[in-house]
Scaffold this active site. Structure first.
Site, PDB file in Angstrom:
ATOM      1  N   CYS A 227      -1.259  -8.002 -28.770  1.00  0.00           N
ATOM      2  CA  CYS A 227      -1.325  -7.384 -30.069  1.00  0.00           C
ATOM      3  C   CYS A 227      -2.359  -6.138 -29.710  1.00  0.00           C
ATOM      4  CB  CYS A 227      -1.766  -7.944 -31.589  1.00  0.00           C
ATOM      5  SG  CYS A 227      -3.259  -8.837 -31.503  1.00  0.00           S
TER       6      CYS A 227
ATOM      7  N   LYS B  12       5.486  -2.352  10.374  1.00  0.00           N
ATOM      8  CA  LYS B  12       4.050  -1.887  10.591  1.00  0.00           C
ATOM      9  C   LYS B  12       3.610  -2.432  11.778  1.00  0.00           C
ATOM     10  CE  LYS B  12       2.292  -1.136   5.935  1.00  0.00           C
ATOM     11  NZ  LYS B  12       1.226  -1.285   5.036  1.00  0.00           N
TER      12      LYS B  12
ATOM     13  N   ASP C  10       2.930  -8.970  10.073  1.00  0.00           N
ATOM     14  CA  ASP C  10       3.158  -8.226   8.742  1.00  0.00           C
ATOM     15  C   ASP C  10       4.623  -8.090   8.386  1.00  0.00           C
ATOM     16  OD1 ASP C  10       2.947  -5.999   6.638  1.00  0.00           O
ATOM     17  OD2 ASP C  10       0.833  -5.795   7.593  1.00  0.00           O
TER      18      ASP C  10
ATOM     19  N   ASP D   8      -4.203  -8.058   1.608  1.00  0.00           N
ATOM     20  CA  ASP D   8      -4.397  -7.220   0.386  1.00  0.00           C
ATOM     21  C   ASP D   8      -4.265  -7.827  -0.933  1.00  0.00           C
ATOM     22  OD1 ASP D   8      -1.647  -7.368   0.387  1.00  0.00           O
ATOM     23  OD2 ASP D   8      -1.201  -5.257   0.083  1.00  0.00           O
ATOM     24  N   ASN D   9      -4.090  -9.309  -0.759  1.00  0.00           N
ATOM     25  CA  ASN D   9      -4.076 -10.025  -1.950  1.00  0.00           C
ATOM     26  C   ASN D   9      -4.576 -11.388  -1.803  1.00  0.00           C
ATOM     27  OD1 ASN D   9      -1.540 -12.455  -1.642  1.00  0.00           O
ATOM     28  ND2 ASN D   9      -1.205 -10.445  -0.504  1.00  0.00           N
TER      29      ASN D   9
ATOM     30  N   ARG E 181      -4.488   6.261   5.292  1.00  0.00           N
ATOM     31  CA  ARG E 181      -5.623   5.588   5.785  1.00  0.00           C
ATOM     32  C   ARG E 181      -5.462   4.314   6.898  1.00  0.00           C
ATOM     33  NH1 ARG E 181      -2.737   3.634   2.173  1.00  0.00           N
ATOM     34  NH2 ARG E 181      -2.267   1.517   1.425  1.00  0.00           N
TER      35      ARG E 181
END
Length: 972
Positions: free
Chosen positions: A739, A635, A611, A683-684, A622
């Site tokens: 727009c 981490k 990570d 997470d992606n 969490r």
């Protein structure tokens, strides 16, 4: 103060922008369109992947919060005699009568870690909030326990509980914070339930267990270690569990429970209790006033069960936890029944029988009376209204239809009745629709087996298995017409073999489910389990037949698993080479689970986790392996250290590399070829797809999963058996036209997109442009002059504006800037819009310009007495000050003083421009408009910038602020 700048106020600034924008467009129903992949069921051939897979997602459901302070300051063991003496000396604050509707709970916060022992079975341990230390005689206090609906609680720390607030809402959180919970049975399942409730932030948790820690328990309970063997389970658990959240009061009970003791709790959970005792306790809870929510849960090998009884009349305040669905009306017919059509840019989420209310309807104003109306024949973009609108006015335009959420009353049956008449079972796997009835019998038969013989069936014993089958058969025959036609003796045999074992994956899964049920019981949020749930995973068993000697204990911490799967498979787990990608919320759960299971704990095994992120405060809500003293550390390194404390035999290597094409020199072919399986904790989507492709290429099993609030999904990718993760993809999200986002938003997604764009433009991109110019003025201006387009002109205008007209030198300048931004965003732009397009404006075809989905806006009038207005100015001014390096005075936290400073700002009157150009082309991708004199304007801007730069101090730079990776939530 500076801790508030980026995260807290950055979030508040971004959140307030769409709230206010949505407000002046009168879109009062703010919602998200969330999707979640359905759970997929496969026959499992890679046991390690399965064994961790079906538990982690559910086990992580409640990991949303951790406290500001983490370090437990110890606990005191207070014997019953001392407690009684303390009670006698505090008669004036004695606990109220148990029959009172408002119950009292005695809380004491003490600390002396040297006395943490289990010498007496009647000992109680009580730990306090925030690690406070008090003597037992001086700390006894009465704190009322709130019943459902009583939310008179202290303010919620939004920085700490932002994730939970997004899912549960403020009122649910307050009810949760007022709840006292009993968890009886501190084997693996009890520990998981207690962990989840403590992380969720209930008021107090009482741990009850009369037994002692055995070597057998170490494979299922993450708080136990070798040093705890022989100690009382509750006493051995309390200190480590307290570290998870010092804001929750933890206490222990180590003697037999009485019915009267249950009166102190809103919900009680039993994980190791006989059926007769459970019936006795449930009868008391069911008939108590108010009713006490009763949950009985147990895991036996690869089988688990949950029973819920929340009382004779339990009100579910919010059945699904979703925001009310809305739709923008396109037409309403004058018919009986009336047909209501909505704009087709978003599908309606209404169902037949839903109640809805109408607002802002022009023409057919009779529907604007706020009366809930029932609908039927719900379709993607229309529905039928059960009402005669023949004599109503003719629909002209406008209108919003909003779902009305109705509370639901559930009549739970007590356990003694539900056993004989269980009703419908909750199914987790539709391929096993016939499993619950025989499992209902199996758990009753096991209870009778244990009560008669005083022990569980021996793993691998055919004799004990046949005894259990005989007991189940006798129970079934006694049911008469309600008996089960096929009791499935093969299933009961598997059940008997593993009946004594509490497996970590099963404990983690059911710990998440039961924890969520407790939240439902205390808050009334989400529909509870009604009333029995049975689950099995016999497909995880080895396919080849095993000799009975395979199941015999070997005096190992993994004996429970060996009794189910055999020693050979345990050896395979220990020698597995596993790759975990990510060590966030799911990663922490995976690490805990594989450590307890013994995965990669053998001489040949190895666990690699990677990570590239570092721990931030927002992670602590969490990612339960981290503590606040770990903030700023890698981490993966911290998670690996925590996992080895759970199981010192774990062979783990922690890396800080992102997994992607750029790191294929680290994760090369040799690395991938030597892996047994891969676990994603990402997470992606892009990272998931990359890992999926590598697993597909190297033919490696992959466990893929994710969570979204109280929802989850998991996918087992097994080579040559299942499809891979990337084989089925969601369609790309529909992008709203520029727009629409900037001038004609009609849902919260448009507001959020606009707010994020403004945040990045003001606080990140513009300061970065300023710094690029100041770092090398000649090179920067030359490149802009060579470009000579509208984008270059816009960049130079923003840089000049930031260094000249909007330059801030003191904090009052920042307040002035923020106040004028409010006026620009929420008043002037709206005034210009309705000046250019009045309410009666028409298109070139003669149709009304302001027709669905466009909504006619209304400008806001700033008021320093309005908290949302003042909070916007405060957040924006502090972020602006951070950008310019301006000290932030302490009085900004004082609303009165801040309001006085804001009211000093002179706001010029707005004069609309007759020639203003407002983008209405839905195909346009940029707001910039080119002009023939761009080059001349750019040269003029360069000259002005050079003059402005000469007045700046040497080395002047701005500080760009990146929006933190946090969860955005709307509180309405």
């Amino acid at each position: 103060m500076k801790l508030l700048l980026k995260l807290g106020l950055g979030l508040e600034f971004l959140v307030l922008l769409p709230i206010i924008l949505g407000y002046f467009y009168r879109n009062n129903s703010l919602y998200y369109g969330n999707r979640c992949t359905n759970l997929k069921s496969f026959r499992f051939v890679a046991l390690m992947v399965i064994f961790t897979g079906f538990c982690v997602v559910f086990g992580s459901l409640l990991h949303y919060m951790l406290p500001r302070k983490r370090a437990s300051e110890g606990v005191v063991v207070v014997n019953e005699e001392t407690q009684n003496a303390a009670q006698e000396s505090q008669n004036d604050i004695e606990i109220a009568n148990a029959s009172s509707a408002t119950k009292k709970h005695r809380i004491s916060a003490t600390a002396d870690s040297n006395n943490n022992s289990s010498s007496s079975s009647s000992n109680n341990v009580v730990t306090g909030k925030e690690g406070e230390n008090h003597s037992i005689s001086a700390s006894i206090a009465e704190v009322p326990i709130m019943t459902l609906g009583n939310s008179n609680q202290t303010d919620i720390d939004e920085d700490l509980h932002s994730r939970q607030l997004a899912v549960y809402g403020r009122e649910t959180m307050r009810r949760l914070f007022a709840s006292n919970i009993l968890v009886s049975g501190m084997q693996g399942l009890g520990a998981e339930i207690a962990k989840n409730l403590i992380l969720a932030g209930v008021k107090s948790v009482t741990l009850h267990d009369e037994g002692t820690v055995e070597l057998w328990d170490l494979s299922s309970n993450f708080v136990f270690s070798d040093n705890d063997i022989g100690k009382n389970r509750a006493l051995a658990s309390v200190q480590k569990l307290q570290e998870l959240n010092n804001a929750v009061v933890l206490s222990t009970l180590t003697s037999k429970l009485t019915k009267e003791q249950l009166s102190d709790f809103q919900a009680v959970v039993f994980t190791d209790i006989s059926l007769d005792k459970a019936i006795e306790f449930d009868d008391f809870c069911h008939n108590h006033q108010p009713a006490i929510s009763f949950i009985k849960a147990e895991v036996r090998g690869l089988f688990g069960s949950v029973f819920c009884d929340f009382g004779p009349e339990f009100t579910v305040v919010d059945v699904d936890g979703e925001d009310p669905h809305t739709g923008i009306i396109a037409s309403i017919s004058n018919d009986n029944p009336a047909l209501v059509s909505c704009v087709d840019d978003e599908r309606l989420e209404f169902q037949d029988g839903d109640l809805v209310v109408f607002s802002e309807v022009h023409g057919m104003t009779e529907l604007n009376d706020g009366k809930p109306r029932k609908i039927k024949s719900a379709r993607p973009y229309s529905f039928t209204l059960e009402e005669d609108t023949t004599n109503y006015g003719t629909y002209v335009k406008g209108g919003i239809v909003t779902q009305v959420k109705q509370p639901k009353v559930l009549n739970f049956k007590p356990l003694r009745e539900a056993l004989e008449d269980p009703g419908d079972f909750l199914l987790s796997d539709f391929s096993k629709f016939d499993r619950p009835p025989p499992l209902h019998l199996a758990f009753q038969a096991l209870d009778k087996f244990v009560s008669e013989l005083g022990r569980f069936p021996v793993a691998g014993s055919e004799e004990d298995a046949q005894k259990l089958i005989s007991v189940a058969t006798n129970i079934n025959e006694s049911l008469g017409d309600g008996r089960v036609e096929d009791i499935n003796t093969k299933l009961l045999r598997h059940f008997a073999f593993g009946a004594r074992a509490v497996l970590n994956p099963m404990a983690a899964m059911f710990g998440g489910i039961v924890g969520q049920e407790v939240v439902k019981a205390c808050s009334g949020k989400f529909h509870p389990l009604y009333q029995f749930f049975y689950f099995d995973s016999v497909e995880s068993l080895p396919t080849e037949p095993l000799d009975s000697t395979e199941f015999k204990p070997i005096n190992s911490r993994y004996d429970a698993q060996i009794s189910v799967f055999g020693a050979k498979l345990q050896k395979k787990l220990e020698d597995a080479k596993v790759f975990i990608v990510g060590s966030g919320a799911l990663g922490c759960e995976f690490l805990k689970n594989v450590a307890l299971m013994g995965v990669s704990c053998g001489n040949q095994g190895k666990l690699t986790i990677t990570d590239d992120d570092v721990i931030e405060k927002s992670n602590l809500s969490r990612q339960f392996l981290f503590r606040d003293w770990n903030i700023g550390q890698a981490k993966s390194t911290v998670a690996a250290s925590a996992a080895t404390s759970i199981n010192p035999r774990l062979n783990i290597e922690a890396l800080q590399n992102r997994v992607g094409p750029e790191t294929e020199n680290v994760f090369d072919d040799t690395f991938w070829e030597n892996i047994t399986c891969v676990i994603n904790a990402l997470d992606n989507v892009n990272a998931r797809l990359y890992v999926d492709q590598r697993c597909l290429y190297f033919q490696k099993p992959l466990l893929e999963s994710g969570t979204l609030g109280a929802k989850c999904n998991t996918q087992m990718v097994i080579p040559h058996l299942t499809e891979n993760y990337g084989a089925s993809r969601d369609p790309p999200e529909k992008q709203a036209p520029m727009c629409t986002v900037h001038s004609f938003p009609h849902n919260i997604d448009h507001c959020l997109t606009w707010a994020r764009s403004e945040f990045e433009g003001l606080l990140e991109k513009t300061p970065a442009e300023v710094n690029a110019y100041l770092s090398n003025p000649v090179e920067y201006t030359t490149s802009m002059a060579n470009a000579g387009d509208a984008q270059a002109r816009d960049n130079l205008e923003r840089v000049l504006e930031c260094l000249d007209k909007e330059k801030c030198e003191i904090f009052q300048d920042c307040i002035t800037w923020a106040r004028l931004k409010f006026e620009d965003y929420f008043s002037n732009r709206v005034k210009q819009l309705i000046f250019t397009f009045p309410e009666d404006a028409a298109t070139s075809t003669g149709a009304p310009f302001w027709s669905a989905p466009k909504r006619f806006p209304h400008p806001l009038q700033f008021s320093s007495a309005d908290p949302s207005h003042l909070h916007f100015v405060m957040a924006a001014s502090i972020l602006r000050a951070e950008t310019f390096g301006i000290p932030i005075p302490d009085w900004t936290n004082n609303p009165k003083m801040l309001a006085e400073a804001v009211d000093k700002v002179m706001v010029p009157d707005f004069l609309p421009k007759k020639d203003a150009k407002i983008l209405t082309d839905e195909k346009a991708t940029t707001l910039s408009t080119a002009s023939v004199d761009d080059a001349a304007v750019i040269n003029d801007l360069i000259i002005k910038l050079e003059q402005c730069r000469k007045n700046l101090p040497s080395g002047f730079r701005l500080k760009p602020i990146q929006f933190e990776k946090v969860c955005i939530f709307i509180l309405v």
